[in-house]
Write a protein that holds these residues in place. Sequence first.
Motif, mmCIF file in Angstrom:
data_model
loop_
_atom_site.group_PDB
_atom_site.id
_atom_site.type_symbol
_atom_site.label_atom_id
_atom_site.label_comp_id
_atom_site.label_asym_id
_atom_site.label_seq_id
_atom_site.Cartn_x
_atom_site.Cartn_y
_atom_site.Cartn_z
ATOM 1 N N TRP B 94 -52.654 -38.011 -14.407
ATOM 2 C CA TRP B 94 -51.345 -38.752 -14.519
ATOM 3 C C TRP B 94 -50.074 -37.920 -13.805
ATOM 4 O O TRP B 94 -48.957 -38.370 -13.827
ATOM 5 C CB TRP B 94 -50.945 -39.200 -16.000
ATOM 6 C CG TRP B 94 -51.800 -40.102 -16.514
ATOM 7 C CD1 TRP B 94 -52.583 -41.127 -15.853
ATOM 8 C CD2 TRP B 94 -51.879 -40.474 -17.791
ATOM 9 N NE1 TRP B 94 -53.133 -42.046 -16.969
ATOM 10 C CE2 TRP B 94 -52.778 -41.516 -18.104
ATOM 11 C CE3 TRP B 94 -51.388 -39.960 -19.066
ATOM 12 C CZ2 TRP B 94 -53.067 -42.174 -19.223
ATOM 13 C CZ3 TRP B 94 -51.704 -40.355 -20.200
ATOM 14 C CH2 TRP B 94 -52.673 -41.520 -20.236
ATOM 15 N N SER B 95 -50.580 -36.787 -13.251
ATOM 16 C CA SER B 95 -49.721 -36.115 -12.568
ATOM 17 C C SER B 95 -49.100 -36.503 -11.389
ATOM 18 O O SER B 95 -48.226 -36.069 -11.092
ATOM 19 C CB SER B 95 -49.895 -34.396 -12.733
ATOM 20 O OG SER B 95 -51.046 -34.468 -11.907
ATOM 21 N N ASN B 97 -48.569 -39.904 -8.726
ATOM 22 C CA ASN B 97 -48.394 -41.453 -8.679
ATOM 23 C C ASN B 97 -49.741 -41.987 -8.044
ATOM 24 O O ASN B 97 -49.833 -41.595 -6.703
ATOM 25 C CB ASN B 97 -47.114 -41.694 -7.946
ATOM 26 C CG ASN B 97 -46.886 -43.192 -7.844
ATOM 27 O OD1 ASN B 97 -47.932 -44.027 -8.343
ATOM 28 N ND2 ASN B 97 -45.775 -43.689 -7.740
ATOM 29 N N GLU B 108 -41.881 -35.343 -2.247
ATOM 30 C CA GLU B 108 -40.979 -36.198 -2.851
ATOM 31 C C GLU B 108 -39.599 -35.134 -3.409
ATOM 32 O O GLU B 108 -38.641 -35.517 -2.992
ATOM 33 C CB GLU B 108 -41.392 -36.727 -4.141
ATOM 34 C CG GLU B 108 -40.361 -37.371 -5.208
ATOM 35 C CD GLU B 108 -40.929 -38.272 -6.016
ATOM 36 O OE1 GLU B 108 -41.671 -38.072 -6.717
ATOM 37 O OE2 GLU B 108 -40.479 -39.609 -5.761
ATOM 38 N N ARG B 154 -46.437 -29.550 -5.141
ATOM 39 C CA ARG B 154 -45.039 -30.342 -5.139
ATOM 40 C C ARG B 154 -43.973 -29.559 -5.941
ATOM 41 O O ARG B 154 -42.988 -29.306 -5.644
ATOM 42 C CB ARG B 154 -45.546 -31.579 -5.947
ATOM 43 C CG ARG B 154 -44.290 -32.448 -6.341
ATOM 44 C CD ARG B 154 -44.750 -33.524 -7.001
ATOM 45 N NE ARG B 154 -45.105 -33.327 -8.411
ATOM 46 C CZ ARG B 154 -45.820 -34.243 -9.179
ATOM 47 N NH1 ARG B 154 -45.844 -35.604 -8.975
ATOM 48 N NH2 ARG B 154 -46.326 -33.895 -10.349
ATOM 49 N N TYR C 159 -46.134 -38.082 -13.518
ATOM 50 C CA TYR C 159 -45.337 -38.281 -12.244
ATOM 51 C C TYR C 159 -44.068 -38.688 -12.360
ATOM 52 O O TYR C 159 -43.137 -38.262 -11.600
ATOM 53 C CB TYR C 159 -46.401 -39.015 -11.307
ATOM 54 C CG TYR C 159 -46.756 -40.452 -11.728
ATOM 55 C CD1 TYR C 159 -48.162 -40.573 -12.144
ATOM 56 C CD2 TYR C 159 -45.801 -41.340 -11.461
ATOM 57 C CE1 TYR C 159 -48.259 -42.041 -12.479
ATOM 58 C CE2 TYR C 159 -45.978 -42.722 -11.743
ATOM 59 C CZ TYR C 159 -47.310 -42.932 -12.418
ATOM 60 O OH TYR C 159 -47.833 -44.143 -12.629
ATOM 61 N N ALA C 163 -40.550 -36.538 -11.316
ATOM 62 C CA ALA C 163 -39.669 -37.189 -10.406
ATOM 63 C C ALA C 163 -38.072 -36.761 -10.979
ATOM 64 O O ALA C 163 -37.356 -36.432 -10.185
ATOM 65 C CB ALA C 163 -39.970 -38.511 -10.340
ATOM 66 N N ARG C 172 -34.925 -44.444 -6.883
ATOM 67 C CA ARG C 172 -36.060 -43.822 -6.278
ATOM 68 C C ARG C 172 -37.356 -44.134 -7.493
ATOM 69 O O ARG C 172 -38.597 -44.326 -7.240
ATOM 70 C CB ARG C 172 -36.015 -42.580 -5.843
ATOM 71 C CG ARG C 172 -37.136 -41.818 -5.785
ATOM 72 C CD ARG C 172 -37.104 -40.304 -5.325
ATOM 73 N NE ARG C 172 -36.824 -40.369 -3.902
ATOM 74 C CZ ARG C 172 -37.535 -40.244 -2.862
ATOM 75 N NH1 ARG C 172 -39.157 -40.138 -3.232
ATOM 76 N NH2 ARG C 172 -37.337 -40.349 -1.612
ATOM 77 N N ARG C 176 -40.175 -46.448 -6.355
ATOM 78 C CA ARG C 176 -41.318 -45.648 -5.608
ATOM 79 C C ARG C 176 -42.248 -45.562 -6.989
ATOM 80 O O ARG C 176 -43.606 -45.281 -6.669
ATOM 81 C CB ARG C 176 -40.982 -44.339 -5.390
ATOM 82 C CG ARG C 176 -40.158 -44.255 -4.125
ATOM 83 C CD ARG C 176 -40.934 -44.782 -3.003
ATOM 84 N NE ARG C 176 -40.434 -44.358 -1.643
ATOM 85 C CZ ARG C 176 -40.886 -43.098 -1.198
ATOM 86 N NH1 ARG C 176 -41.928 -42.405 -1.989
ATOM 87 N NH2 ARG C 176 -40.611 -42.887 0.023
ATOM 88 N N HIS C 177 -41.790 -45.286 -8.164
ATOM 89 C CA HIS C 177 -43.023 -45.141 -9.232
ATOM 90 C C HIS C 177 -43.219 -46.064 -10.097
ATOM 91 O O HIS C 177 -44.257 -46.575 -10.325
ATOM 92 C CB HIS C 177 -42.263 -43.867 -9.908
ATOM 93 C CG HIS C 177 -42.210 -42.614 -9.186
ATOM 94 N ND1 HIS C 177 -43.346 -42.003 -8.658
ATOM 95 C CD2 HIS C 177 -41.136 -41.897 -8.736
ATOM 96 C CE1 HIS C 177 -43.179 -40.835 -8.092
ATOM 97 N NE2 HIS C 177 -41.734 -40.771 -8.014
ATOM 98 N N PRO C 180 -44.440 -50.024 -8.069
ATOM 99 C CA PRO C 180 -45.856 -50.295 -7.484
ATOM 100 C C PRO C 180 -46.917 -50.058 -8.572
ATOM 101 O O PRO C 180 -48.104 -50.625 -8.512
ATOM 102 C CB PRO C 180 -45.920 -48.836 -6.730
ATOM 103 C CG PRO C 180 -44.436 -48.535 -6.295
ATOM 104 C CD PRO C 180 -43.851 -48.722 -7.506
ATOM 105 N N ASN C 181 -46.465 -49.384 -9.630
ATOM 106 C CA ASN C 181 -47.676 -49.277 -10.834
ATOM 107 C C ASN C 181 -47.362 -50.371 -11.715
ATOM 108 O O ASN C 181 -48.369 -50.419 -12.664
ATOM 109 C CB ASN C 181 -47.372 -47.961 -11.274
ATOM 110 C CG ASN C 181 -47.974 -46.864 -10.526
ATOM 111 O OD1 ASN C 181 -49.145 -46.546 -10.280
ATOM 112 N ND2 ASN C 181 -47.011 -46.042 -10.013
#
Lengths: 316, 245, 270
Positions: B94-95, B97, B108, B154, C159, C163, C172, C176-177, C180-181
Motif C-alpha cells: 500500500w505504499s 498509489n 510527487e 520517493r 501512499y 503524500a 492533490r 490524485r489519490h 482514482p482509487n
Amino acid sequence: MTALLEVRDLAVEYDSGERRVRALDGADLTVAAGETIGIVGESGSGKSTLGSAVGRLLPSTANRVTGDVWLAGERVFDLPPAGIRRLRRERLGFVFQDPIASLDPTMRVGKQLKLVLGSKGDPLSHLDRVRLANPGRVARMYPHQLSGGMAQRVALAIAMACQPRLLIADEPTAALDAQVREEVLEVVFSVAAEAGTSIVWLSHDLTAVARRCSRVAVMYGGRVVEDGPAADVLGQPAHPYTAALARSAPAMASLGDRLSPVPGRPPVLAEASHGCAFEPRCPYAEERCAKERPELHVVRTQEALCHRATELVTAS
Amino acid sequence: MILELDNVTVTFTAGPPFRREHVHAMRGVSLYVAEGETLGLVGESGSGKTTASRVALGLQRPTAGAVRFEGKPFPKRRRELAGHMQAVLQHPHWSLNPRMRVGASVAEPLAVLGEKAPDRVHEMLERVGLEAGLATRYPHELSGGQRQRVSIARALVTRPRFLVFDEAVSALDVSVQAQILNLIKDLQREFGFSALFISHDLGVVRYIADRIAVMRGGEVVETADTATFYTAPAHEYSKRLLEAL
Amino acid sequence: MKDWLTRAGMVCLGLIVLVALASVVNLAGDPDEIVGPRLAPPGPGYWLGTDNLGRSMLPRIMEGIATTLLLSSVAVLVTAALSAVLGIVAGYRGGVVNELIMRLVEVLYSFPAIVLAILVAAVFGPGQLAALASIVLVTIPLMTRLVRAAAVGVAQRDYVTAAIISGARLPRILGRHLLPNVAGTIAVQVTYALSVGIAVEGGLSFLGFGVQPPQASLGVLIQQGTTYMTAAPWMITGPGVVFVVAVLAINVVGDGLRDRFEPRQARSLV
C-alpha cells in the motif's frame, strides 16, 4: 517404517486463467509420529501450499499435477469427500496466521468449541488446556473481543480438540507481538507434546524454527531443498540457499558486520524447473545446475537437493 | 540536533461523553535524533512507537510537551516542512498509489514543491538499485522489495535531512530484507540524512541504528548505544527482547 | 457461469442503447404519426400494433427507451458527481464534516423512494425535471455511503500518508489519490443507480408525475398500456418487456463490474 505423513514428488499449479504458477515443483517430506518439524521458506516458496495440500485444503484454482500425500496410511487425494472430512476431523489440526479470521465472528467461543467437541467434551477444560486464564469468561466472548494471543489459543484449542495426530501451524505467530509470540509457541508445543501430536510449523524465520523444532526442512522454488536436524541445518547448512538465508538474518549478525544478502529474488515458476531453482542466485552454480534437476544428496546428517552439496562440504 | 521530543505526552480520548476514557499513548517521552545518526525505536504494538513516529512527522500534535525540528518548534502548518522530512512506511503493498505510475509516485514530493525534474526521478531510481525504465510501470508489476525501493526513492528525492522508517522492512522476506537494510545504510552514508528507524524487531534495529530507544507502555524504558545492545542492555525488558532473538 | 451472464447483459444493454439511438433519427417512423386504426393488433406497417390513437407502437417504444435512458443517465451522472465529492470529502476529512454529510444523506435515505419522488414532483411540478431530480435524490444516499466507505479505506493507505508527509495540499490528495482509487466503486454503483433510475422514472411517469404525454417514456407507455390491457395487450407487452430486460441487464452488468473492480479474495478453506 510407517511415517505419519508422507509427501512424495508433489507438484501443484495455480491457474488464474491469465497466468499459471507452479507453487510446488516436486516436494518431498516425511514426518514421523510425534516429531516436530519446521518448514522454512520465503513467500512464494510453496510452504503454505504444502501445508494446505496435506488436508486437501487447496483453493479451487489449484491443480495437483503429480505426486501423492499419505496421512496416517491413507492417500489424501484419493479419499471420497466423506473420507477427507473424517480425516480432517480426526487426524488433522490447523492453526493459521490470522487467528481471529479463522473463528466464526457470529458465534461465542464456547459454542464454537462445543461444535467441534460434540456432546462428549467440556469446552472449559479445553480452554484451560491452552492456558487461557478464566476460561469461563473467554467461552462467553465473541472472537472480536479476543486479543490476538487469546484468539490464537482458542484456535489452538479448537484444532487440538479431537487429539489429532498432526497439527499444521501456518505462521501461527506472524500477526502477534514479540512477547505474546513466545508464550503462544510455548503453549502450542507443550499441548502437542502432551497429546503426542506431531507438529508441522510453517515459518519464514529460520532461527525461531530451529530453536523449537527437532527437524527443519527448507523450501525453495516449490521443493524441499534441505532437510535435517535443526541444529545442523542452522549451524552447518548443506544447501547454499540455507547458508545464504542464515547469513542474511540481521539477528545473526555481530556488531559491525555487514549483512550479505542473497542477490536477486525468489523465483516464481511457471512450469517445472529445468535445473536447480536457486541456480540464478547461487554463488557456487556451474553449468549443470541450470540444466539438470538436482538429486537428493546425503551430507552429514542432512539431505540436500544440490548437485554440489557433497563437494562443497568437503571443500569447507 | 535534527529532532527533539521534549517530555511529550499524547493522550487519546475514547468512549461516549461523560464516560470518556483517556488512553496515554505516550507518557513523558524525551528523545532526540542527532545530525547524521539513526535512532532505532523498538517496542511492541501498543508500546506507543507508532504514535511517536506520528509525532515526529508532525501528523500528531502532542497533548503536552514540545517538539523541535532543526532547533525550531514545529511550524503550525505542516506544509512548511514539505521536502525537509519524508517517511518510508510499512506496507509494500500500500505504499504506492496503484493508479499512479512509479515515476509519478517518485516525482510527487517534487511536484508538491512545484518542481519538475524527470532526471532526478530517474537518477533516484538508479540510486536505489532499480532501472530507470521502471518509472513507466505500475506498482502491481513490481515485487515487494522493488516497491519498497521505490518508496525509498520517493522519500529521498527531495534530499530531506530527516527520514522516518516506520516498520519499513517488516513485511519483507528475510533475503530481501537484508538487501533493503544494506541499501538504507549505503544511502545514509551517501546522502547523510538522519533517521528514526521504528520496528518491533530488535535484530533489525540493532543492525541499522547507532542508538536504540526501547518503548513500553507509552514510555521510553531504556536508551543506549547499539554496542550496549549487543552486549549488556540495562533494563530487564530490553534483556528479554534480546533473549527472544 | 458468471461470465456469460455478464456478457449477455452487455449485449442486451448494447441493443437497448442502439435502439434508443435509432429512435433519434426516427428509423422506424414518426412516433406521433397516426398510421392505422386504433388498437390494431400487430400487422404490416405497424409490426407491434397500434395504440389507442392509432399510432404505431414500435417507434413509440423506441422513443420511450430513448427518453427513459437519457433521463436516467443524466440523473445518474449528476448523482455520481455529487456522491464522489460528498463521499470522498466525508471519508477523508471525517469528524464534523463527515457527520454533517452523512446525517443529511441518512435523512434522504429514510424516505421511501416513491414518497420522495412525489414530494419532488409537488415542488417542481410534474415533468422531466421532476423525474430527473427524483432519480438523483433517490440514488444519492446509497452511492455517497459506499463512496465514503471506500474513501475511508483509501485514506488510511500508506501512499496517502506519504503524500501528507510530503506536504501535499488537499486538492492533490483528493484528486490524485482518493478519486482514482474509489473510481471503481463509483463505476459499479453507477450501473446499479441506472437501473434504479429507470425504475423511478417508470414509477413516477406511471403515476403521472414524471414525463408527460404525448412524449413517450417507458413509464408513460406502461401507464397507457394498463388502461387498454384487455383490449390491446400488445400496448403493455412491448414496453413492459423492455423495462424488465433493461433493469435486469444493467444489474447483471453491474455484478460483472463489481467482480472485476472489487474482487473479494476468499480462500476456500475448511
